[in-house]
Design a protein around this motif. Structure first.
Motif, PDB file in Angstrom:
ATOM      1  N   SER A 217       0.710  -1.270  -0.010  1.00 13.39           N
ATOM      2  CA  SER A 217      -0.076   0.152   0.023  1.00 13.39           C
ATOM      3  C   SER A 217       0.889   1.303   0.143  1.00 13.39           C
ATOM      4  N   GLU A 218       2.052   1.037   0.965  1.00 16.16           N
ATOM      5  CA  GLU A 218       2.832   2.458   1.047  1.00 16.16           C
ATOM      6  C   GLU A 218       3.772   2.820  -0.305  1.00 16.16           C
ATOM      7  N   VAL A 219       4.083   1.589  -0.717  1.00 14.18           N
ATOM      8  CA  VAL A 219       4.919   1.757  -2.115  1.00 14.18           C
ATOM      9  C   VAL A 219       3.975   1.982  -3.363  1.00 14.18           C
ATOM     10  N   PHE A 278      12.168  -6.421   1.390  1.00 10.10           N
ATOM     11  CA  PHE A 278      10.804  -6.389   0.718  1.00 10.10           C
ATOM     12  C   PHE A 278      10.418  -5.268  -0.023  1.00 10.10           C
ATOM     13  N   ARG A 279      10.382  -4.086   0.543  1.00  8.81           N
ATOM     14  CA  ARG A 279      10.099  -2.997  -0.046  1.00  8.81           C
ATOM     15  C   ARG A 279      10.910  -2.508  -0.768  1.00  8.81           C
ATOM     16  N   GLU A 284      11.895  -2.132  -7.083  1.00 14.74           N
ATOM     17  CA  GLU A 284      12.823  -2.577  -8.195  1.00 14.74           C
ATOM     18  C   GLU A 284      12.310  -3.751  -9.051  1.00 14.74           C
ATOM     19  N   VAL A 285      11.466  -4.470  -8.510  1.00 19.70           N
ATOM     20  CA  VAL A 285      11.253  -5.852  -9.293  1.00 19.70           C
ATOM     21  C   VAL A 285       9.468  -5.950  -9.619  1.00 19.70           C
ATOM     22  N   LEU A 286       8.792  -5.794  -8.559  1.00 17.79           N
ATOM     23  CA  LEU A 286       7.404  -5.816  -8.792  1.00 17.79           C
ATOM     24  C   LEU A 286       6.635  -4.987  -9.456  1.00 17.79           C
ATOM     25  N   GLY A 291       4.298  -2.641 -14.726  1.00 16.23           N
ATOM     26  CA  GLY A 291       4.109  -1.745 -15.385  1.00 16.23           C
ATOM     27  C   GLY A 291       3.525  -0.378 -14.764  1.00 16.23           C
ATOM     28  N   ALA A 292       3.653  -0.478 -13.354  1.00 14.14           N
ATOM     29  CA  ALA A 292       3.176   0.847 -12.498  1.00 14.14           C
ATOM     30  C   ALA A 292       4.415   1.609 -11.944  1.00 14.14           C
ATOM     31  N   THR A 293       3.913   2.547 -11.299  1.00 14.97           N
ATOM     32  CA  THR A 293       4.673   3.736 -10.604  1.00 14.97           C
ATOM     33  C   THR A 293       4.594   3.421  -9.058  1.00 14.97           C
TER      34      THR A 293
END
Length: 295
Positions: A217-219, A278-279, A284-286, A291-293
């Protein structure tokens, strides 16, 4: 000579890149060499075929000092344990026949848990079979792969839902495949070790699915909620989509073992975690995969 199996897989291709970067002499077993990158086709020796084929293995292991051993998943396998051992049995014969000195295998944390952990238990049986050759062996022992979330990338970014068949509040130690690959490449390039041992590879974070949803949610800058999948319904859905009953039951048992703490004893004893949190992995990967930001 270093031999890699599954060189186009999620772990194998990163190991291959690291070894080529280091100028190592690498040979790969590839069912379809066209799937290798141009750099890999130019920089590595290629033995075409399956690494379940004794003749392919005999050719590939000839003159090898070290081997990276990965058993690929087979969601239609009728027996999970035999899938792992059926792949590994001819490899062990080739290790003995060709005098391979060191093998690095991709396994799991929780070997003391024993049977009843689905695909994890099959990996533990694989470890025992490789050790029986007498070759030096390093079993890379991992917990929950962060990359397991990649198939949910679209749902995470467009629907804000994280779905797993494990308890919402049960912490899971996590690892990124980049850290597995880095550890494997280091061991394969090191000719000083011998004997047999387990090498845990675990990132710095142990997060429950609800914790993962909060980080996501934060990312992502949008709410992500966790939805716990009913395990029996999850298994039935996998079978409807074409998975074998045995493979689906293995996933069911693996999720049950994760809820029962299959990873706990070993990861809690670690003092030096792998570097990727994880963050960081999400950013860097997910997010690029979806294709998100990032927020």
């Amino acid at each position: 000579m270093i031999v890699l199996t599954a060189p186009t897989g999620r772990i194998g291709h990163q190991v291959l890149d690291a070894l080529l970067d280091d100028g190592r002499h690498v040979r790969v077993i590839a069912r379809d060499p066209a799937r290798l990158t141009p750099r890999a086709r130019q920089g590595a020796e290629i033995v075409q075929g399956s690494h379940s084929d004794p003749q392919v293995l005999a050719e590939a292991f000839k003159g090898a000092d070290s081997v990276l051993w990965l058993v690929p998943p087979n969601p239609v396998a009728g027996d999970v344990r035999e899938h792992y051992l059926g792949f590994t049995r001819p490899a062990c014969e080739a290790v003995r026949a060709q005098g391979v000195r060191r093998v690095v295998g991709v396994s799991s944390l929780g070997r003391a848990y024993g049977p009843g952990a689905g695909q994890l238990s099959a990996a533990f049986a694989m470890d025992e079979m490789i050790e029986s050759t007498g070759a030096g062996y390093r079993a890379l022992a991992m917990p929950f792969f962060m990359e397991n979330l990649l198939h949910q990338a679209e749902a995470l970014t467009t629907q804000g839902v994280l779905s797993l068949p494990v308890a919402a509040d049960r912490p899971l130690p996590l690892v990124a495949t980049r850290d597995i690959a880095a550890t494997a490449a280091r061991l394969l390039a090191d000719d000083s070790w011998s004997g047999q041992a387990t090498v845990p590879v675990v990132g710095p974070d142990s997060l429950s699915p609800e914790d993962m949803a909060r980080v996501l949610s934060e990312v992502l800058g949008r709410p992500v909620r966790f939805e716990q999948l009913d395990r029996a319904a999850y298994k039935a859905a996998m079978v409807r989509y074409g998975m074998s009953e045995a493979w689906a039951q293995g996933l069911f048992d693996m999720a049950d073992a994760q809820d029962n703490g299959v990873y706990d004893g070993e990861w809690r004893a670690l003092t030096t975690p792998a570097p990727t949190g994880f963050r960081q992995w999400c950013r860097e990967v997910l997010i690029p995969a979806a294709g998100a930001t990032a927020a």
